[in-house]
Design a protein around this motif. Sequence first.
Motif, PDB file in Angstrom:
ATOM      1  N   TYR A   1      38.450  34.216  33.117  1.00 25.57           N
ATOM      2  CA  TYR A   1      39.871  34.456  33.400  1.00 25.57           C
ATOM      3  C   TYR A   1      40.150  34.334  34.906  1.00 25.57           C
ATOM      4  CZ  TYR A   1      44.344  36.885  33.608  1.00 25.57           C
ATOM      5  OH  TYR A   1      45.654  37.206  33.840  1.00 25.57           O
ATOM      6  N   THR A   2      41.160  33.569  35.267  1.00 22.57           N
ATOM      7  CA  THR A   2      41.522  33.382  36.671  1.00 22.57           C
ATOM      8  C   THR A   2      42.931  32.815  36.762  1.00 22.57           C
ATOM      9  OG1 THR A   2      40.789  32.386  38.762  1.00 22.57           O
ATOM     10  CG2 THR A   2      40.553  31.005  36.818  1.00 22.57           C
ATOM     11  N   TYR A   3      43.527  32.847  37.921  1.00 19.37           N
ATOM     12  CA  TYR A   3      44.836  32.191  38.109  1.00 19.37           C
ATOM     13  C   TYR A   3      45.084  31.987  39.600  1.00 19.37           C
ATOM     14  CZ  TYR A   3      46.160  37.177  38.456  1.00 19.37           C
ATOM     15  OH  TYR A   3      46.204  38.509  38.785  1.00 19.37           O
TER      16      TYR A   3
ATOM     17  N   GLU B   1      41.102  27.603  40.249  1.00 16.25           N
ATOM     18  CA  GLU B   1      42.361  28.091  40.833  1.00 16.25           C
ATOM     19  C   GLU B   1      42.112  28.846  42.140  1.00 16.25           C
ATOM     20  OE1 GLU B   1      41.600  27.999  37.661  1.00 16.25           O
ATOM     21  OE2 GLU B   1      43.369  27.835  36.372  1.00 16.25           O
ATOM     22  N   GLU B   2      41.014  29.604  42.203  1.00 18.87           N
ATOM     23  CA  GLU B   2      40.756  30.404  43.405  1.00 18.87           C
ATOM     24  C   GLU B   2      40.396  29.525  44.607  1.00 18.87           C
ATOM     25  OE1 GLU B   2      37.140  32.857  43.523  1.00 18.87           O
ATOM     26  OE2 GLU B   2      38.455  34.509  44.087  1.00 18.87           O
ATOM     27  N   CYS B   3      39.499  28.550  44.405  1.00 16.05           N
ATOM     28  CA  CYS B   3      39.098  27.745  45.582  1.00 16.05           C
ATOM     29  C   CYS B   3      40.240  26.845  46.031  1.00 16.05           C
ATOM     30  CB  CYS B   3      37.819  26.969  45.331  1.00 16.05           C
ATOM     31  SG  CYS B   3      37.883  25.870  43.932  1.00 16.05           S
TER      32      CYS B   3
ATOM     33  N   SER C   1      31.082  27.408  43.334  1.00 13.81           N
ATOM     34  CA  SER C   1      29.979  27.404  42.371  1.00 13.81           C
ATOM     35  C   SER C   1      30.280  28.279  41.168  1.00 13.81           C
ATOM     36  CB  SER C   1      28.686  27.878  43.052  1.00 13.81           C
ATOM     37  OG  SER C   1      28.792  29.240  43.394  1.00 13.81           O
ATOM     38  N   ASP C   2      29.667  27.911  40.056  1.00 11.48           N
ATOM     39  CA  ASP C   2      29.769  28.722  38.842  1.00 11.48           C
ATOM     40  C   ASP C   2      28.561  28.388  37.969  1.00 11.48           C
ATOM     41  OD1 ASP C   2      32.407  30.338  37.583  1.00 11.48           O
ATOM     42  OD2 ASP C   2      30.878  29.783  36.113  1.00 11.48           O
ATOM     43  N   ILE C   3      28.317  29.266  36.995  1.00 11.61           N
ATOM     44  CA  ILE C   3      27.192  29.037  36.088  1.00 11.61           C
ATOM     45  C   ILE C   3      27.624  28.257  34.853  1.00 11.61           C
ATOM     46  CG2 ILE C   3      27.478  31.236  34.837  1.00 11.61           C
ATOM     47  CD1 ILE C   3      24.196  29.552  35.856  1.00 11.61           C
TER      48      ILE C   3
ATOM     49  N   CYS D   1      33.850  36.159  46.559  1.00 12.75           N
ATOM     50  CA  CYS D   1      33.177  36.349  45.259  1.00 12.75           C
ATOM     51  C   CYS D   1      33.939  37.456  44.544  1.00 12.75           C
ATOM     52  CB  CYS D   1      31.710  36.711  45.435  1.00 12.75           C
ATOM     53  SG  CYS D   1      30.863  36.832  43.833  1.00 12.75           S
ATOM     54  N   ARG D   2      35.056  37.070  43.937  1.00 11.03           N
ATOM     55  CA  ARG D   2      35.949  38.087  43.384  1.00 11.03           C
ATOM     56  C   ARG D   2      35.895  38.074  41.854  1.00 11.03           C
ATOM     57  NH1 ARG D   2      41.614  37.348  45.870  1.00 11.03           N
ATOM     58  NH2 ARG D   2      41.443  35.459  44.610  1.00 11.03           N
ATOM     59  N   ASN D   3      35.854  39.273  41.299  1.00  7.19           N
ATOM     60  CA  ASN D   3      35.885  39.452  39.838  1.00  7.19           C
ATOM     61  C   ASN D   3      34.698  38.783  39.147  1.00  7.19           C
ATOM     62  OD1 ASN D   3      38.541  40.780  39.984  1.00  7.19           O
ATOM     63  ND2 ASN D   3      39.169  38.767  40.728  1.00  7.19           N
ATOM     64  N   VAL D   4      33.568  38.826  39.799  1.00  5.02           N
ATOM     65  CA  VAL D   4      32.319  38.313  39.228  1.00  5.02           C
ATOM     66  C   VAL D   4      31.363  39.494  39.025  1.00  5.02           C
ATOM     67  CG1 VAL D   4      30.345  36.780  39.617  1.00  5.02           C
ATOM     68  CG2 VAL D   4      32.617  36.077  40.394  1.00  5.02           C
TER      69      VAL D   4
HETATM   70  C1  LIG Z   1      36.392  36.271  35.804  1.00  7.34           C
HETATM   71  S1  LIG Z   1      35.845  34.792  36.554  1.00  7.34           S
HETATM   72  C2  LIG Z   1      36.445  35.035  38.198  1.00  7.34           C
HETATM   73  C3  LIG Z   1      37.059  33.786  38.762  1.00  7.34           C
HETATM   74  C4  LIG Z   1      37.631  33.916  40.173  1.00  7.34           C
HETATM   75  N1  LIG Z   1      36.586  34.289  41.111  1.00  7.34           N
HETATM   76  C5  LIG Z   1      38.780  34.891  40.217  1.00  7.34           C
HETATM   77  O1  LIG Z   1      38.637  35.977  40.795  1.00  7.34           O
HETATM   78  O2  LIG Z   1      39.826  34.590  39.670  1.00  7.34           O
HETATM   79  C6  LIG Z   1      34.073  35.106  36.747  1.00  7.34           C
HETATM   80  C7  LIG Z   1      33.262  33.820  36.895  1.00  7.34           C
HETATM   81  O3  LIG Z   1      31.925  34.149  37.331  1.00  7.34           O
HETATM   82  C8  LIG Z   1      31.009  33.270  36.700  1.00  7.34           C
HETATM   83  N2  LIG Z   1      29.657  33.857  36.676  1.00  7.34           N
HETATM   84  C9  LIG Z   1      29.223  34.929  35.970  1.00  7.34           C
HETATM   85  N3  LIG Z   1      27.925  35.137  36.178  1.00  7.34           N
HETATM   86  C10 LIG Z   1      27.496  34.170  37.031  1.00  7.34           C
HETATM   87  C11 LIG Z   1      26.229  33.854  37.620  1.00  7.34           C
HETATM   88  N4  LIG Z   1      25.127  34.576  37.363  1.00  7.34           N
HETATM   89  N5  LIG Z   1      26.177  32.805  38.465  1.00  7.34           N
HETATM   90  C12 LIG Z   1      27.291  32.068  38.737  1.00  7.34           C
HETATM   91  N6  LIG Z   1      28.512  32.312  38.201  1.00  7.34           N
HETATM   92  C13 LIG Z   1      28.604  33.356  37.357  1.00  7.34           C
HETATM   93  C14 LIG Z   1      31.592  33.085  35.303  1.00  7.34           C
HETATM   94  O4  LIG Z   1      31.136  31.903  34.676  1.00  7.34           O
HETATM   95  C15 LIG Z   1      33.108  33.076  35.576  1.00  7.34           C
HETATM   96  O5  LIG Z   1      33.620  31.773  35.674  1.00  7.34           O
END
Ligand SMILES: C[S@@+](CC[C@H](N)C(=O)[O-])C[C@H]1O[C@@H](n2cnc3c(N)ncnc32)[C@H](O)[C@@H]1O
Length: 269
Positions: free
Chosen positions: A74-76, A115-117, A143-145, A214-217
Amino acid sequence: MIRLNESEYTEIVNYMRDHFGIDLSKKKVLIECRLAKPLKNHGVESFKDYMDLVKKEKSGQAAVEMVDCLTTNYTYFLRESIHFDLLQEKILPDIFDRNCLDLCNIWCAGCSTGEECYTLAMAIADYLDQRRGPLPKINIKASDISNAVLRKAEEGIYPIRELERLPKPWREKYCNEAGEKSFQIDRRLRSWVSFRKENLMQPEGAVKYDLIFCRNVMIYFDREAKGRLIKKFESCLKAGGYLILGHAELLSRGDTKLEPVFPAVYQKV
Ligand SMILES: C[S@@+](CC[C@H](N)C(=O)[O-])C[C@H]1O[C@@H](n2cnc3c(N)ncnc32)[C@H](O)[C@@H]1O
């Protein structure tokens, strides 16, 4: 729907925690619902058979698909907008004035669908438009997984309704029509961002960053994974660099050597 028994549940929770730091220990129903489709597609009749497949399959495709299903993306645009105000008013002037940078290295970790970057790129472009003197080159690693979100992020195409969150001048300067119901982020801003599939639980390369978002991760991580990640961010920030977390992820003094400077903003002093 196929149900999880206790040992299958424990196996999936351990797998996601050990490989990715993600804590699903209170998410039994979420796992059952989100993995229902892959179980059906693979024609397996239990979570045990599914996990055997994930672990054995040589291409790693089943594991990738499982991670795509179990991450929350979830993001926007302009989420937690105060951070972008702080960026323009305090953080960017500090970074650029203090260092006379010719290259500014930024990391947007857990970027989801982009959306964030791209909000970050717009805020920086808007700030640089008003700044005099030589301008630094902007390099944003996002980056993302999850493969699925990275594919979408790289395209930079979004439904037109998502535009509403952005200030009008930003829409006009940084977004272009892409068909009737979509828009695309401007090519210049897209060229600043390079997307990478990276697991935050793996060691980081040698690059040092001026700014890390690194927000909401970490809200999805267990305590140990959070601790490891904070240490990693501490070591890959430049002196004077900033770490920005989500407002639900505040750190206490014992968690970090970084200085809290604004809400959910920390600086390496
Ligand atoms: C809720 S989204 C947050 C998106 C954005 N940062 C924001 O605040 O709107 C969390 C993201 O973190 C990623 N994520 C979770 N665990 C991860 C990991 N171990 N390594 C890289 N990305 C990860 C997820 O795939 C997801 O896309």
